[in-house]
Design an enzyme around this catalytic site. Structure first.
Site, PDB file in Angstrom:
ATOM      1  N   LYS A 115       1.344   4.521  -3.146  1.00  0.00           N
ATOM      2  CA  LYS A 115       0.871   5.954  -3.339  1.00  0.00           C
ATOM      3  C   LYS A 115       2.319   6.550  -3.593  1.00  0.00           C
ATOM      4  CE  LYS A 115      -3.334   5.585  -2.159  1.00  0.00           C
ATOM      5  NZ  LYS A 115      -4.611   5.836  -3.067  1.00  0.00           N
ATOM      6  N   TYR A 169       0.899  -1.382  -0.039  1.00  0.00           N
ATOM      7  CA  TYR A 169       0.062   0.058  -0.219  1.00  0.00           C
ATOM      8  C   TYR A 169       0.867   1.277  -0.222  1.00  0.00           C
ATOM      9  CZ  TYR A 169      -3.709   3.539   1.269  1.00  0.00           C
ATOM     10  OH  TYR A 169      -4.454   4.499   1.179  1.00  0.00           O
TER      11      TYR A 169
HETATM   12  P1  NAP Z   1     -13.183   2.607   1.003  1.00  0.00           P
HETATM   13  O1  NAP Z   1     -14.323   3.032   1.642  1.00  0.00           O
HETATM   14  O2  NAP Z   1     -12.799   1.309   1.008  1.00  0.00           O
HETATM   15  O3  NAP Z   1     -13.364   3.101  -0.650  1.00  0.00           O
HETATM   16  C1  NAP Z   1     -12.668   2.701  -1.767  1.00  0.00           C
HETATM   17  C2  NAP Z   1     -13.175   2.609  -2.881  1.00  0.00           C
HETATM   18  O4  NAP Z   1     -12.569   2.386  -4.022  1.00  0.00           O
HETATM   19  C3  NAP Z   1     -14.651   2.057  -3.081  1.00  0.00           C
HETATM   20  O5  NAP Z   1     -15.708   2.803  -3.581  1.00  0.00           O
HETATM   21  C4  NAP Z   1     -14.252   0.604  -3.912  1.00  0.00           C
HETATM   22  O6  NAP Z   1     -15.353   0.136  -4.667  1.00  0.00           O
HETATM   23  C5  NAP Z   1     -13.511   1.707  -4.869  1.00  0.00           C
HETATM   24  N1  NAP Z   1     -12.429   0.617  -5.676  1.00  0.00           N
HETATM   25  C6  NAP Z   1     -11.576  -0.218  -5.207  1.00  0.00           C
HETATM   26  N2  NAP Z   1     -11.157  -0.847  -6.152  1.00  0.00           N
HETATM   27  C7  NAP Z   1     -11.673  -0.595  -7.365  1.00  0.00           C
HETATM   28  C8  NAP Z   1     -11.815  -0.694  -8.652  1.00  0.00           C
HETATM   29  N3  NAP Z   1     -10.823  -1.857  -9.277  1.00  0.00           N
HETATM   30  N4  NAP Z   1     -12.397  -0.174  -9.709  1.00  0.00           N
HETATM   31  C9  NAP Z   1     -13.217   0.844  -9.152  1.00  0.00           C
HETATM   32  N5  NAP Z   1     -13.350   1.045  -8.004  1.00  0.00           N
HETATM   33  C10 NAP Z   1     -12.613   0.497  -7.026  1.00  0.00           C
HETATM   34  O7  NAP Z   1     -11.810   3.439   1.413  1.00  0.00           O
HETATM   35  P2  NAP Z   1     -11.477   5.068   1.470  1.00  0.00           P
HETATM   36  O8  NAP Z   1     -10.672   5.148   2.602  1.00  0.00           O
HETATM   37  O9  NAP Z   1     -12.585   5.916   1.223  1.00  0.00           O
HETATM   38  O10 NAP Z   1     -10.311   5.145  -0.005  1.00  0.00           O
HETATM   39  C11 NAP Z   1     -10.596   5.914  -0.817  1.00  0.00           C
HETATM   40  C12 NAP Z   1      -9.258   6.545  -1.221  1.00  0.00           C
HETATM   41  O11 NAP Z   1      -8.452   7.438  -0.044  1.00  0.00           O
HETATM   42  C13 NAP Z   1      -8.147   5.203  -1.591  1.00  0.00           C
HETATM   43  O12 NAP Z   1      -7.615   5.761  -2.598  1.00  0.00           O
HETATM   44  C14 NAP Z   1      -7.413   5.318  -0.389  1.00  0.00           C
HETATM   45  O13 NAP Z   1      -6.245   4.677  -0.591  1.00  0.00           O
HETATM   46  C15 NAP Z   1      -7.260   6.813   0.176  1.00  0.00           C
HETATM   47  N6  NAP Z   1      -6.873   7.058   1.547  1.00  0.00           N
HETATM   48  C16 NAP Z   1      -7.552   6.632   2.361  1.00  0.00           C
HETATM   49  C17 NAP Z   1      -7.154   6.805   3.847  1.00  0.00           C
HETATM   50  C18 NAP Z   1      -7.987   6.504   4.936  1.00  0.00           C
HETATM   51  O14 NAP Z   1      -7.571   6.712   5.995  1.00  0.00           O
HETATM   52  N7  NAP Z   1      -9.284   5.923   4.743  1.00  0.00           N
HETATM   53  C19 NAP Z   1      -6.085   7.666   4.047  1.00  0.00           C
HETATM   54  C20 NAP Z   1      -5.206   7.817   2.911  1.00  0.00           C
HETATM   55  C21 NAP Z   1      -5.545   7.729   1.890  1.00  0.00           C
HETATM   56  P3  NAP Z   1     -16.080  -1.115  -4.134  1.00  0.00           P
HETATM   57  O15 NAP Z   1     -17.029  -0.675  -2.868  1.00  0.00           O
HETATM   58  O16 NAP Z   1     -16.700  -2.014  -5.168  1.00  0.00           O
HETATM   59  O17 NAP Z   1     -14.900  -1.940  -3.364  1.00  0.00           O
END
Ligand code: NAP
Length: 243
Positions: free
Chosen positions: A170, A166
């Site tokens: 990034k 992961y």
């Molecule tokens: P999340 O709730 O798990 O959401 C991730 C989203 O990405 C979901 O809608 C998922 O769809 C979608 N996704 C995954 N693989 C995909 C694919 N092959 N095609 C299309 N959609 C796909 O997580 P989140 O925390 O909101 O993450 C959003 C972004 O923020 C990510 O890039 C993550 O790395 C980044 N981020 C998050 C955090 C944190 O603390 N949460 C911190 C830093 C960065 P499904 O529902 O179909 O799986």
């Protein structure tokens, strides 16, 4: 293109992506809700429409060439172009990601989604973005991709757990972004990376401490930058994230 601004958010069915879509919608953007699962996508579109957002569903798996090409055709048909693309879809991979015992398939899968997926979607949407007078691309990155923060976290946990898939995905994404910034220099397309902070979502088993709405703030700000705004930057709410 219509007068109303338009945006596409990938992975917008839940978590931070949903709140980015809601926030851009509240600012008057017509929002394409990119999501791979039909039921989850339609549920998100309904919730957004109930909240007054002009939202439409975009079937989109960022790892699939055909899906991404079809998504670009659908967005063109619905809104004619794009003012903002938010590459938010991402996965964390397996819970255990120690480098010495790593599963190469996990690394491949994470890179396929978090890096190659962004390239695939960006390239498919670029012709639509070029039709906008003020195109913006935002990659939802992470502070754990900061090499400076990783170095600073040796001996402590300040940059999250050790995660060989992961965190470097990034870092890779940020490096790729800078190549876009160089190629697109002078086009008016502003490309930036956003760290949403540690947000409670499915990605981390809801262990994050911020709300998805809080996590959406910086991506929304970067998607709506005025002309002359920054490009090639890496930002969080508090300011610039070190590379
Ligand atoms: P999340 O709730 O798990 O959401 C991730 C989203 O990405 C979901 O809608 C998922 O769809 C979608 N996704 C995954 N693989 C995909 C694919 N092959 N095609 C299309 N959609 C796909 O997580 P989140 O925390 O909101 O993450 C959003 C972004 O923020 C990510 O890039 C993550 O790395 C980044 N981020 C998050 C955090 C944190 O603390 N949460 C911190 C830093 C960065 P499904 O529902 O179909 O799986």
């Amino acid at each position: 293109m219509t007068e109303t601004k338009s945006a596409l958010v990938t992975g917008a069915n839940k978590g931070i992506g949903y709140e980015i879509a809601a926030g851009l919608g509240a600012l008057g953007y017509t929002v394409g809700v990119g999501a791979r699962g039909e039921a989850r996508r339609e549920e998100a579109v309904t919730r957004l429409r109930d909240a007054g957002v002009d939202a439409f569903g975009v079937p989109l798996d960022v790892t699939d060439d055909g899906s991404v090409a079809a998504a670009a055709a659908l967005v063109e048909e619905r809104v004619g172009g794009l003012d903002a693309l938010v590459n938010n879809a991402g996965i964390s991979g397996s819970r255990e990601q120690l480098p010495t015992t790593s599963d190469l398939d996990v690394i491949r899968t994470v890179v396929e989604t978090n890096v190659l997926g962004v390239i695939r979607v960006t390239n498919a949407m670029l012709p639509l973005l070029r039709r906008s007078p003020s195109p913006r691309i935002v990659n939802v990155s992470s502070g754990v991709g900061s090499l400076t923060r990783q170095v600073g976290s040796v001996g402590n946990d300040s940059a999250g757990p050790v995660a060989v898939a992961y965190s470097p995905s990034k870092t890779f994404l940020n490096a790729v972004m800078l190549q876009y910034v160089r190629e697109l220099d002078g086009t008016g397309i502003l490309v930036n990376a956003a760290c949403p902070g540690y947000v409670a979502t499915d990605l981390n088993g809801f262990r994050g401490v911020r709300t998805p709405q809080q996590g959406a703030a910086t991506p929304i700000r970067l998607a709506t930058l005025p002309d002359g705004g920054p490009t090639g930057g890496f930002f969080e709410d508090a300011g610039v994230v070190p590379w």
